[in-house]
Design a protein around this motif. Structure first.
Motif, PDB file in Angstrom:
ATOM      1  N   SER A   1      -6.281   6.976   6.391  1.00 13.38           N
ATOM      2  CA  SER A   1      -6.187   6.028   7.500  1.00 13.38           C
ATOM      3  C   SER A   1      -4.741   5.652   7.796  1.00 13.38           C
TER       4      SER A   1
ATOM      5  N   GLY B   1      -2.599  -2.221   9.157  1.00 13.39           N
ATOM      6  CA  GLY B   1      -3.030  -2.917   7.945  1.00 13.39           C
ATOM      7  C   GLY B   1      -3.184  -1.968   6.781  1.00 13.39           C
ATOM      8  N   ALA B   2      -3.548  -2.543   5.650  1.00 12.92           N
ATOM      9  CA  ALA B   2      -3.643  -1.762   4.429  1.00 12.92           C
ATOM     10  C   ALA B   2      -5.037  -1.900   3.843  1.00 12.92           C
ATOM     11  N   PRO B   3      -5.471  -0.931   3.030  1.00 13.15           N
ATOM     12  CA  PRO B   3      -6.759  -1.092   2.360  1.00 13.15           C
ATOM     13  C   PRO B   3      -6.743  -2.364   1.524  1.00 13.15           C
TER      14      PRO B   3
ATOM     15  N   SER C   1       0.848  -1.188   0.000  1.00 17.94           N
ATOM     16  CA  SER C   1       0.000   0.000   0.000  1.00 17.94           C
ATOM     17  C   SER C   1       0.888   1.245   0.000  1.00 17.94           C
TER      18      SER C   1
ATOM     19  N   LEU D   1      -4.069   3.603  11.567  1.00 22.24           N
ATOM     20  CA  LEU D   1      -4.813   2.356  11.506  1.00 22.24           C
ATOM     21  C   LEU D   1      -3.865   1.279  10.978  1.00 22.24           C
TER      22      LEU D   1
ATOM     23  N   ARG E   1      -8.917  -5.132   9.770  1.00 21.96           N
ATOM     24  CA  ARG E   1      -8.309  -3.964  10.402  1.00 21.96           C
ATOM     25  C   ARG E   1      -9.153  -3.447  11.566  1.00 21.96           C
TER      26      ARG E   1
END
Lengths: 279, 331
Positions: free
Chosen positions: A190, B279-281, A158, B277, B296
Motif C-alpha cells: 500500500s 498514512g501508515a499501517p 512505518s 495510500l 486511511r
C-alpha cells in the motif's frame, strides 16, 4: 565526452574464490552505460540474483574498484579519487538508497541525527539553523517535515516513511545521481506506489538522475526512461524502457517478461502447463 | 465429502508481554472466521504485521509465549480423523503433523540440515508416517521425486550443492511425500527470482491438483494470488476484511482497502499514474477504534470510527467487513 554525467566504460569485476580454490567469479563482465548530464533520467538495471547488478552499483558508488574498464563521473575517473577531500566531493554528488530502511538506520539512534550529520559532513554546513533548514528542505521534498521527524526513532515510523527519510538524507547534499538498490522491495504494497512516484517526482522537480536497480519488471516499466537487462554479469539488452519491455529481442529478456505474473486471474500463466521454457 | 477441511471460528490470538510492570497486548489476530474446502487453494493476503503469519501459526497450533489464544477454535476434518487443534495433546499433534498437515516455508535452507544429505531430511520427516521398511520407503521417495520432475540423485546431495529454487522444490517434495490433506504454505516463493518463482508455483499447482489436498497459501504478492489461488482472504491489521473467489476479488473488490491494493498493482505495459495510500499501517498494540482501516479510508464516516463492521455476505461466497463497500461493478 563532454556532457556525460556518468560514463561506465566496459567495466569488469572478478572475485577470487578464496584461499582454497582457484575458481574466479566474474560478477560484472564488460558493461557500459552512459548518463547524460543535461537530461536527468531514471535508468533501470534489471536482473535476477547473481546477475551482477549490485556489484555494478557498488562500483559506481566507488565502494569497490573495477578489475578492468573505467568509470567516469563528471569527467573524473573514479580510480583517481584518492584524497579524502576528493572522495567527499564525489560522495556529495552521488548518493545511495538501500533496500531495507530498517537495516540502514541504527535502531538506537534518532533519525534527525543522521540528517544533521549528513548536513555537516556532506553539505559542509556548520551553523545549526542552516543544518536544520537543509534537513527540513530535504524532508519536505519527500513529503515529510522536520517537525514530524525530530526526536523520533526508526521503530516509530512505518517502512514507507523510513524509506522517505533515507531518501531525504540522500538529498541533503544536493546530489546529481542517486543509486537506489531495490528501494521498494521491502516496503508494503500500500506504500510502494508512493515511493515509486516519489522517485519519478525527484527526477522531474530536482533534476536528479536515478539508477534504479530492481528485479521487478512491472515497476521498472512504470517509472523508467531507459532500461538495461543483465544476466551473468553481461548486459543482454538495453534501450528505451517501453520499447525493450514491450518487445524484448533477447531470449533471456523474453523469458523474464514471460515469467512476470500477471495480476489478473483471467490470464493465468501458472495453471497452464508447458508454458515455461525454464529447465 | 462436502465437509470443509478447516473451520476457523472467531479466532483471537494476542501477543501479551509484561516487562517492568508495563503490560502490552498486541492483537495480531482478532475475530477471524474462515472455512477452507477440500481440494482448494485458499490465498491469504495482507501487508507485513497484518497478522497473517500469526494466523497460520495458530492454525498449525505452533503457539509459544508470548502468543496466546484467547478465544475461538481451529478444527480440521482430515480424511481419517477430526482434530480440534487447541484441544488435543502433543502426541496427537505429532501424529498428524506431516502426515495430515504439512508446511512449505519461506527459507527452504532453514529446513534442510546443511551438514546432512537431503536423504536424511526425508527419513527424519516422513519415515515413521509412511511405515515401510527403509528400502521400500526410499523407493516411495524416489517415485515421488520423479513425479515432481526432480532427479532422484538430489537425495545424495547436500543442501548447499543445490540452488535456492532447487532447495525450495525439495522442500515441496518433502511436504507432499506423505500425501497430506492440508498444506500450509508461508511465502514459499518470496525469496526466489521471477523465472524460478513461476516454475515453483507451477509445481505447487500441479501437485495440489494431483493429491487433491487443500492449501492455505500466504503471501503479500497479489500477482501470485491472481495466478494460483481459488479463493482469497484479505487481512488488514489483524482482521479479515474481505473474502471471496479470487476472480471476483480482482474483478470487483468491495472493501476500500482491497480496492486500493488492486488498483495500485503495477502492471507490465501500463504506465498510468498510480496513487499510493496515505498514512501508515496501524500499530496493533494500540489499534484505531472502530474499523481499523478508517484513518486511511477514503469512504470512512464517523460511524467507522465508532464501530467495526462485521463480516457480511454481499454476494454468495463474497464477504466484506465494511459499512460502505465499493459499489458492485459488472464484468
Amino acid at each position: 565526452m563532454s556532457g556525460a554525467l556518468l560514463d561506465v566504460d566496459n567495466v569488469v569485476r572478478t572475485y577470487s574464490g578464496g584461499l582454497l580454490t582457484r575458481r574466479r567469479v566474474t560478477a560484472v563482465d564488460g558493461v557500459s552505460l552512459r548518463l547524460d548530464a543535461a537530461r536527468p533520467e531514471i535508468f533501470t538495471i534489471v536482473g535476477e540474483s547473481g546477475s551482477g547488478k549490485t556489484t555494478l552499483a557498488r562500483m559506481i558508488l566507488n565502494m569497490i574498484a573495477p578489475s578492468a574498464g573505467t568509470i567516469r563521473f563528471d569527467g573524473t575517473d573514479l580510480a583517481t579519487i584518492r584524497s579524502s577531500r576528493a572522495r567527499l566531493a564525489f560522495m556529495k554528488r552521488v548518493q545511495p538508497i538501500f533496500q531495507n530502511p530498517f537495516e540502514s538506520f541504527n535502531p538506537m539512534k534518532r533519525l534527525d541525527r543522521y540528517l544533521f550529520a549528513t548536513g555537516r559532513r556532506m553539505a559542509g554546513l556548520s551553523d545549526t539553523t542552516a543544518i536544520a533548514d537543509a534537513a527540513d528542505t530535504a524532508l519536505r521534498s519527500v513529503g515529510l517535515s522536520l517537525a514530524e521527524i525530530r526526536g523520533r526513532y526508526p521503530h516509530e515510523l512505518s517502512g514507507g516513511q523510513l524509506q522517505r527519510v533515507a531518501i531525504a538524507r540522500a538529498l541533503i547534499s544536493k546530489p546529481a545521481l542517486l543509486i537506489a538498490d531495490e528501494p521498494v522491495s521491502m516496503i508494503d504494497a500500500s506504500l510502494r506506489a508512493s515511493i515509486v512516484n516519489l522517485l519519478r517526482d525527484l527526477r522531474d522537480r530536482l533534476s536528479v538522475s536515478i539508477i534504479y536497480i530492481t528485479h521487478d519488471l512491472a515497476t521498472a516499466y512504470y517509472i523508467s526512461d531507459r532500461i538495461m537487462i543483465m544476466r551473468h554479469g553481461k548486459a543482454v539488452e538495453a534501450g528505451d524502457a517501453r520499447t525493450v519491455l514491450d518487445d524484448p529481442q533477447h531470449p533471456y529478456s523474453q523469458l523474464l517478461k514471460q515469467s512476470v505474473l500477471s495480476p489478473d486471474p483471467q490470464h493465468r500463466t501458472v495453471g497452464r502447463q508447458g508454458g515455461s521454457s525454464h529447465a | 465429502m462436502g465437509e470443509p477441511v478447516l473451520v476457523v471460528s472467531d479466532l483471537r490470538a494476542y501477543y501479551r508481554t509484561s516487562a517492568f510492570g508495563i503490560e502490552r497486548e498486541v492483537r495480531a489476530v482478532d475475530d477471524v472466521s474462515l472455512t477452507i474446502e477440500a481440494n482448494e487453494i485458499y490465498g491469504l493476503a495482507g501487508e507485513s504485521s497484518s497478522g497473517k503469519t500469526t494466523l497460520i501459526k495458530t492454525i498449525a497450533a505452533a503457539i509459544q509465549p508470548p502468543l496466546e489464544v484467547l478465544g475461538g477454535s481451529v478444527v480440521f476434518n482430515f480424511r481419517d480423523r477430526r482434530v480440534d487443534m487447541h484441544g488435543v495433546d502433543r502426541q496427537h499433534l505429532d501424529a498428524i503433523r506431516w502426515k495430515n498437515l504439512s508446511y512449505i516455508m519461506q527459507g527452504s535452507m532453514n529446513v534442510l540440515n546443511p551438514v546432512r544429505r537431503i536423504r536424511h531430511a526425508f527419513v527424519d520427516f516422513a519415515f515413521r508416517h509412511i511405515g515401510k521398511p527403509m528400502p521400500l520407503f526410499l523407493a516411495v521417495v524416489r517415485e515421488h521425486l520423479e513425479r515432481l520432475h526432480l532427479a532422484p540423485e538430489v537425495l545424495d546431495a547436500f543442501p548447499h550443492q543445490l540452488s535456492g529454487g532447487m532447495r525450495q522444490r525439495v522442500t515441496i517434495a518433502l511436504a507432499t511425500v506423505c500425501r497430506p490433506d492440508f498444506i500450509i504454505a508461508d511465502e514459499p516463493t518470496t525469496a526466489l527470482d521471477v523465472v524460478v518463482q513461476k516454475s515453483v508455483l507451477a509445481m505447487i499447482h500441479e501437485i495440489q491438483r494431483e493429491l487433491g489436498s487443500s492449501i492455505i497459501f500466504v503471501t503479500h504478492d497479489m500477482a501470485v494470488h491472481a495466478n494460483l489461488t481459488d479463493r482469497l482472504g484479505i487481512m488488514y491489521a489483524g482482521r479479515l476484511v474481505e473474502e471471496g473467489r479470487t476472480a471476483d476479488i480482482f474483478r470487483a473488490p468491495r472493501h476500500p482497502y482491497t480496492a486500493h491494493l488492486i488498483a495500485s498493482l503495477p502492471r507490465l505495459g501500463d504506465s498510468a499514474p498510480k496513487k499510493g495510500l496515505d498514512g501508515a499501517p496501524p500499530n496493533l498494540a494500540e489499534p484505531p477504534s472502530g474499523c481499523r482501516f478508517h484513518p486511511r479510508c477514503p469512504r470512512a464516516t464517523e460511524r467507522c470510527a465508532r464501530e467495526a463492521a462485521p463480516m457480511a455476505s454481499l454476494a454468495p461466497g463474497h464477504r466484506v467487513a465494511c459499512f460502505y463497500p465499493e459499489p458492485e461493478r459488472s464484468a
